[in-house]
Design an enzyme around this catalytic site. Structure first.
Site, short mmCIF file in Angstrom:
data_model
loop_
_atom_site.label_atom_id
_atom_site.label_comp_id
_atom_site.label_asym_id
_atom_site.label_seq_id
_atom_site.Cartn_x
_atom_site.Cartn_y
_atom_site.Cartn_z
N LYS A 82 0.73 -1.38 0.01
CA LYS A 82 -0.06 -0.10 0.11
C LYS A 82 0.79 1.57 0.00
O LYS A 82 0.28 2.40 -0.61
CB LYS A 82 -0.89 -0.08 1.31
CG LYS A 82 -1.91 -1.41 1.08
CD LYS A 82 -2.59 -1.32 0.11
CE LYS A 82 -3.59 -2.63 0.02
NZ LYS A 82 -4.03 -3.09 -1.21
N GLU A 141 -2.52 7.56 7.92
CA GLU A 141 -3.09 8.82 6.72
C GLU A 141 -3.98 9.34 7.83
O GLU A 141 -4.70 9.20 8.88
CB GLU A 141 -3.87 8.20 5.84
CG GLU A 141 -3.33 7.41 4.70
CD GLU A 141 -4.17 6.78 3.72
OE1 GLU A 141 -3.76 6.62 2.56
OE2 GLU A 141 -5.51 6.80 3.82
N ARG A 182 -7.48 -7.36 -8.89
CA ARG A 182 -8.06 -8.69 -8.92
C ARG A 182 -9.75 -8.49 -9.15
O ARG A 182 -10.03 -7.22 -9.38
CB ARG A 182 -8.01 -9.50 -7.70
CG ARG A 182 -8.70 -8.49 -6.49
CD ARG A 182 -8.62 -9.40 -5.06
NE ARG A 182 -9.07 -8.55 -4.10
CZ ARG A 182 -10.22 -8.11 -3.61
NH1 ARG A 182 -11.30 -8.44 -4.21
NH2 ARG A 182 -10.35 -7.45 -2.45
#
Length: 393
Positions: free
Chosen positions: A114, A199, A292
């Site tokens: 990530k 974050e 995916r």
């Protein structure tokens, strides 16, 4: 592509087999010892047992490769969950001459991290929530929280995360240490890595995602957007397509950003690029890319008339977007709207919260409903409930 092994179970295995059969491709199911009577086993042209019971049986790369070789399968579709984003599995398939129906291993490496994914989005010009592009220590997390000032909150996220696991919002500075420890432990348990990044939390934001498809050459098209803002404990409960009431400029910005990120990564197959959009619809920020097939792919299929699994199979067999008539100008605009509802089996307290950690929850049966995907075609409802073992707590 002549024979496809589906390295999954439940409704997604049935879903993939249906498209493969319609494409004239023979199908092979695999099953754990306790899944021998499952629908996906009966739907396949042939079935191969795996050693062991439960989810662990579907996570052995070596055994899945051996099953494909035993069956003479020239391709493997991982479905979603399990090994669908596992670059080592994709590399193992390539090493044995088996087609992995999904992105290249390098793409899985990029978007599976990530922090790297955030850095890639920044290079592509996408807006990002204030945060870190590297794993943080608890000391660094404290310093980040302090820099945000009064009234701010943060979201802790697993570097290798997905599916809402390894994530925790923290609204009070004094709760950070405990949340960090819990989040890291959950990430280690779920993904084999306890590394976290942090974050700024964007409260009251909508969760919008863009479906993209690429052929590996850099050619990418978007298949429009979906919304999944109705969630329970960061798990999607209701999905719909297209996203409603988005300002045209915001929708255009999200679609462009998603295509740019996928194109720069030379995406082959499907991916979903996810964003947060402010409640006023103007400001937005990138969250992550899931390389995916998504659970919620069905609502995109309903409004576009495209079979996304069939597209995956064709691209993995060498077709380009031009071959498939999917250059952007040819992608159909959404018609109507579609809704997917998932059934979330859990026990709640009287105020709607989850029980405290350590509370023992007992079910009348050893299995629980993971979700139900409701589509407009009645033939799809029967296999839409996937039964999986429930945790005792």
């Amino acid at each position: 592509m002549k024979k496809l092994l589906v390295a999954n179970r439940g409704e997604i295995a049935v879903r993939i087999m249906r498209s493969a059969t319609e494409a004239g491709i023979a199908t092979v199911a695999v099953h754990a010892e306790d899944d021998a009577g499952s629908l996906h086993v009966r739907e396949a042209d042939e079935a191969i047992p795996l050693a062991g019971a439960g989810t662990a049986a579907y996570l052995s790369i070596e055994e899945l490769i051996a099953a494909a070789q035993r069956a003479g399968a020239d391709a493997i579709h991982p479905g979603y969950g399990f090994l669908s984003e596992n670059a080592r599995f994709a590399r193992a398939c390539a090493a044995t001459g088996i087609v992995f129906v999904g992105p290249e291993p390098e793409t899985l490496d990029l978007f599976g991290d990530k922090a790297r994914s955030r850095a890639h989005a920044r290079l592509c010009g996408a807006a990002l929530p204030e945060g870190t592009d590297e794993p943080v220590t608890i000391e660094e997390a404290r310093a980040f929280f302090d820099r945000l000032g009064n009234g701010a909150a943060v979201m802790l996220k697993a570097i290798a995360g997905g599916g809402g696991r390894g994530m925790r919002p923290v609204e009070r500075r004094e709760d950070l240490d405990a949340a960090f420890a819990r989040c890291a432990a959950e990430a280690e348990s779920s993904f084999g890595s306890g590394a976290l990044y942090i974050e700024r939390l964007l409260p009251h934001a909508r969760h919008i995602e863009v479906q993209v498809v690429g052929d590996g050459s850099g050619a990418v098209a978007h298949l429009w957007d979906r919304e999944c803002s109705l969630q329970r404990a960061r798990q999607k409960i209701v999905e719909w397509a297209p996203a409603d009431a988005l300002p045209p400029a915001t929708r255009s910005a999200l679609l462009d950003a998603a295509v740019r990120m996928a194109s720069e990564a030379r995406l082959r197959s499907l991916a979903t690029v996810e964003f947060l959009v402010a409640s006023d619809g103007d400001d937005w920020a990138f969250i992550e890319v899931n390389p995916r097939l998504q659970v919620e792919h069905t609502v995109t299929e309903e409004v576009t008339g495209l079979d996304l699994v069939r597209l995956q199979l064709a691209i993995s067999d060498g077709a380009t977007l031009a071959d498939l008539g999917l250059e952007q100008a040819s992608v159909p605009a959404p018609r109507g709207c579609a809704l997917q509802v998932r059934v979330n089996m859990e026990t709640m307290t009287a105020d709607g919260a989850r029980p405290a950690a350590g509370t023992i929850v007992r079910f009348a049966q050893p299995g629980g409903v993971a979700f139900a995907s409701i589509r407009s075609d009645a033939r799809d409802i029967a296999p839409a409930c996937a039964m999986i073992p429930c945790s005792p707590n």
